[in-house]
Design a protein around this motif. Sequence first.
Motif, PDB file in Angstrom:
ATOM      1  N   ALA A 155      30.392  50.407 -38.551  1.00  0.00           N
ATOM      2  CA  ALA A 155      31.336  49.536 -37.850  1.00  0.00           C
ATOM      3  C   ALA A 155      32.762  50.049 -38.005  1.00  0.00           C
ATOM      4  O   ALA A 155      33.545  50.061 -37.054  1.00  0.00           O
ATOM      5  CB  ALA A 155      31.227  48.111 -38.383  1.00  0.00           C
ATOM      6  N   LYS A 156      33.101  50.513 -39.211  1.00  0.00           N
ATOM      7  CA  LYS A 156      34.441  51.046 -39.456  1.00  0.00           C
ATOM      8  C   LYS A 156      34.667  52.318 -38.656  1.00  0.00           C
ATOM      9  O   LYS A 156      35.720  52.526 -38.058  1.00  0.00           O
ATOM     10  CB  LYS A 156      34.631  51.329 -40.945  1.00  0.00           C
ATOM     11  CG  LYS A 156      36.023  51.840 -41.295  1.00  0.00           C
ATOM     12  CD  LYS A 156      36.153  52.084 -42.785  1.00  0.00           C
ATOM     13  CE  LYS A 156      37.540  52.607 -43.130  1.00  0.00           C
ATOM     14  NZ  LYS A 156      37.680  52.901 -44.576  1.00  0.00           N
ATOM     15  N   GLY A 157      33.650  53.178 -38.619  1.00  0.00           N
ATOM     16  CA  GLY A 157      33.767  54.414 -37.855  1.00  0.00           C
ATOM     17  C   GLY A 157      33.976  54.144 -36.387  1.00  0.00           C
ATOM     18  O   GLY A 157      34.728  54.827 -35.706  1.00  0.00           O
ATOM     19  N   LYS A 158      33.317  53.090 -35.886  1.00  0.00           N
ATOM     20  CA  LYS A 158      33.465  52.732 -34.471  1.00  0.00           C
ATOM     21  C   LYS A 158      34.892  52.312 -34.159  1.00  0.00           C
ATOM     22  O   LYS A 158      35.469  52.704 -33.156  1.00  0.00           O
ATOM     23  CB  LYS A 158      32.505  51.593 -34.119  1.00  0.00           C
ATOM     24  CG  LYS A 158      32.660  51.073 -32.706  1.00  0.00           C
ATOM     25  CD  LYS A 158      31.724  49.926 -32.447  1.00  0.00           C
ATOM     26  CE  LYS A 158      32.158  48.681 -33.173  1.00  0.00           C
ATOM     27  NZ  LYS A 158      33.421  48.131 -32.631  1.00  0.00           N
ATOM     28  N   THR A 159      35.496  51.510 -35.050  1.00  0.00           N
ATOM     29  CA  THR A 159      36.838  51.013 -34.771  1.00  0.00           C
ATOM     30  C   THR A 159      37.890  52.097 -34.948  1.00  0.00           C
ATOM     31  O   THR A 159      38.947  52.041 -34.331  1.00  0.00           O
ATOM     32  CB  THR A 159      37.176  49.827 -35.697  1.00  0.00           C
ATOM     33  OG1 THR A 159      37.057  50.240 -37.062  1.00  0.00           O
ATOM     34  CG2 THR A 159      36.232  48.666 -35.443  1.00  0.00           C
ATOM     35  N   GLU A 160      37.593  53.094 -35.802  1.00  0.00           N
ATOM     36  CA  GLU A 160      38.572  54.142 -36.046  1.00  0.00           C
ATOM     37  C   GLU A 160      38.453  55.299 -35.064  1.00  0.00           C
ATOM     38  O   GLU A 160      39.331  56.134 -34.961  1.00  0.00           O
ATOM     39  CB  GLU A 160      38.420  54.671 -37.478  1.00  0.00           C
ATOM     40  CG  GLU A 160      38.829  53.638 -38.531  1.00  0.00           C
ATOM     41  CD  GLU A 160      38.691  54.173 -39.933  1.00  0.00           C
ATOM     42  OE1 GLU A 160      38.089  55.264 -40.088  1.00  0.00           O
ATOM     43  OE2 GLU A 160      39.176  53.529 -40.865  1.00  0.00           O
TER      44      GLU A 160
ATOM     45  N   LYS B  20      38.424  57.226 -31.536  1.00  0.00           N
ATOM     46  CA  LYS B  20      39.129  57.098 -30.271  1.00  0.00           C
ATOM     47  C   LYS B  20      38.217  56.430 -29.252  1.00  0.00           C
ATOM     48  O   LYS B  20      37.040  56.739 -29.151  1.00  0.00           O
ATOM     49  CB  LYS B  20      39.540  58.489 -29.776  1.00  0.00           C
ATOM     50  CG  LYS B  20      40.346  58.463 -28.489  1.00  0.00           C
ATOM     51  CD  LYS B  20      40.732  59.867 -28.085  1.00  0.00           C
ATOM     52  CE  LYS B  20      41.514  59.872 -26.786  1.00  0.00           C
ATOM     53  NZ  LYS B  20      41.880  61.241 -26.376  1.00  0.00           N
ATOM     54  N   ALA B  21      38.772  55.504 -28.502  1.00  0.00           N
ATOM     55  CA  ALA B  21      37.970  54.748 -27.543  1.00  0.00           C
ATOM     56  C   ALA B  21      37.296  55.685 -26.551  1.00  0.00           C
ATOM     57  O   ALA B  21      37.903  56.625 -26.044  1.00  0.00           O
ATOM     58  CB  ALA B  21      38.846  53.749 -26.807  1.00  0.00           C
ATOM     59  N   SER B  22      36.015  55.437 -26.304  1.00  0.00           N
ATOM     60  CA  SER B  22      35.263  56.222 -25.336  1.00  0.00           C
ATOM     61  C   SER B  22      34.493  55.273 -24.438  1.00  0.00           C
ATOM     62  O   SER B  22      34.026  54.228 -24.883  1.00  0.00           O
ATOM     63  CB  SER B  22      34.284  57.166 -26.046  1.00  0.00           C
ATOM     64  OG  SER B  22      34.970  58.101 -26.849  1.00  0.00           O
TER      65      SER B  22
ATOM     66  N   ARG C  76      34.563  51.007 -28.091  1.00  0.00           N
ATOM     67  CA  ARG C  76      35.524  50.283 -28.930  1.00  0.00           C
ATOM     68  C   ARG C  76      35.167  48.806 -29.010  1.00  0.00           C
ATOM     69  O   ARG C  76      35.158  48.212 -30.087  1.00  0.00           O
ATOM     70  CB  ARG C  76      36.945  50.450 -28.400  1.00  0.00           C
ATOM     71  CG  ARG C  76      37.958  49.541 -29.087  1.00  0.00           C
ATOM     72  CD  ARG C  76      39.373  49.997 -28.893  1.00  0.00           C
ATOM     73  NE  ARG C  76      39.631  51.238 -29.618  1.00  0.00           N
ATOM     74  CZ  ARG C  76      40.796  51.863 -29.608  1.00  0.00           C
ATOM     75  NH1 ARG C  76      41.795  51.389 -28.905  1.00  0.00           N
ATOM     76  NH2 ARG C  76      40.959  52.977 -30.287  1.00  0.00           N
ATOM     77  N   LYS C  77      34.849  48.211 -27.869  1.00  0.00           N
ATOM     78  CA  LYS C  77      34.514  46.784 -27.848  1.00  0.00           C
ATOM     79  C   LYS C  77      33.047  46.535 -28.189  1.00  0.00           C
ATOM     80  O   LYS C  77      32.642  45.403 -28.408  1.00  0.00           O
ATOM     81  CB  LYS C  77      34.818  46.198 -26.465  1.00  0.00           C
ATOM     82  CG  LYS C  77      36.297  46.228 -26.104  1.00  0.00           C
ATOM     83  CD  LYS C  77      36.526  45.643 -24.715  1.00  0.00           C
ATOM     84  CE  LYS C  77      38.000  45.688 -24.342  1.00  0.00           C
ATOM     85  NZ  LYS C  77      38.236  45.162 -22.968  1.00  0.00           N
ATOM     86  N   GLN C  78      32.256  47.605 -28.225  1.00  0.00           N
ATOM     87  CA  GLN C  78      30.828  47.528 -28.523  1.00  0.00           C
ATOM     88  C   GLN C  78      30.116  46.615 -27.524  1.00  0.00           C
ATOM     89  O   GLN C  78      29.313  45.764 -27.883  1.00  0.00           O
ATOM     90  CB  GLN C  78      30.591  47.038 -29.955  1.00  0.00           C
ATOM     91  CG  GLN C  78      29.193  47.326 -30.480  1.00  0.00           C
ATOM     92  CD  GLN C  78      29.072  47.082 -31.969  1.00  0.00           C
ATOM     93  OE1 GLN C  78      29.951  47.455 -32.737  1.00  0.00           O
ATOM     94  NE2 GLN C  78      27.998  46.460 -32.393  1.00  0.00           N
ATOM     95  N   ILE C  79      30.435  46.806 -26.257  1.00  0.00           N
ATOM     96  CA  ILE C  79      29.807  46.004 -25.212  1.00  0.00           C
ATOM     97  C   ILE C  79      29.263  46.905 -24.119  1.00  0.00           C
ATOM     98  O   ILE C  79      29.738  48.020 -23.899  1.00  0.00           O
ATOM     99  CB  ILE C  79      30.780  44.978 -24.591  1.00  0.00           C
ATOM    100  CG1 ILE C  79      31.998  45.685 -23.975  1.00  0.00           C
ATOM    101  CG2 ILE C  79      31.199  43.939 -25.613  1.00  0.00           C
ATOM    102  CD1 ILE C  79      32.921  44.743 -23.220  1.00  0.00           C
ATOM    103  N   LEU C  80      28.268  46.386 -23.442  1.00  0.00           N
ATOM    104  CA  LEU C  80      27.653  47.058 -22.310  1.00  0.00           C
ATOM    105  C   LEU C  80      27.830  46.136 -21.115  1.00  0.00           C
ATOM    106  O   LEU C  80      27.482  44.955 -21.182  1.00  0.00           O
ATOM    107  CB  LEU C  80      26.169  47.290 -22.601  1.00  0.00           C
ATOM    108  CG  LEU C  80      25.363  48.110 -21.603  1.00  0.00           C
ATOM    109  CD1 LEU C  80      25.828  49.564 -21.596  1.00  0.00           C
ATOM    110  CD2 LEU C  80      23.874  48.038 -21.967  1.00  0.00           C
TER     111      LEU C  80
END
Length: 230
Positions: free
Chosen positions: A123-128, A130-132, A144-148
């Motif tokens: 989860a930390k790696g996801k927030t840190e 760069k947004a893709s 970044r938002k972890q949404i589909l």
Amino acid sequence: MSERCRVLICESHRKDGLLIVNFLQAKGFEVRLEENGKDGWEAFTSKPYDFCLLGVDLEEINGIELAEKIREKDGSIPIFFLSSKGEEEEILAGFNAGGDDYIVKPFFAEVLYAKMQAVLRRAKGKTETKASVYSLGRFILDTRKQILSLDGKVSKLTAREFALLLLFVSSEEMVLDRSMALKKIWGEDNISNTRTMDVYIAKLRKILQQDPSIELISIHGRGYQIVVNS
């Protein structure tokens, strides 16, 4: 920890709950213990949490129902079930309710801690990172938002649903090697984790079926592949 991880524990067996509380507090977590589902839900909605540990046999609102309510409010918070029952039907119900893991008592506290740390690191790696944004047929995956999302309709993903889908879209030809995924997400390639991953694959397949052009297929002896038909 520079910022203490806030954990909500809902456990009807007070002795078990206090043991977990004391252990996690010694590890640096901020912990709140509730003994029934109703109080657990009120606690969850009263302040933000980073992790939920839920007993299954809670009174007033059972653990499965509580997880479903939590998932409606927060699609990404990690949820672990803790239970003395290890029947397949109950385990599957836990995962289908949005759980990220199902831990059968008795268990080693250090193993629980290691599993929690693994999920929190991802989860930390996801927030840190760069947004893709990835395109998958008509779906858009926002890391970044972890949404589909599909045509503006959003599907929130659990931590492990997201991790699996990210492995797919990050790989060449969207092929997922089963053994690699088990080791990377669950820490070990064994029969128990294989069955758990199969549950998540089935959940992803159901979500992706909203776009008829997408197929999630099995590759014998290797793993899975997402195919987008033109």
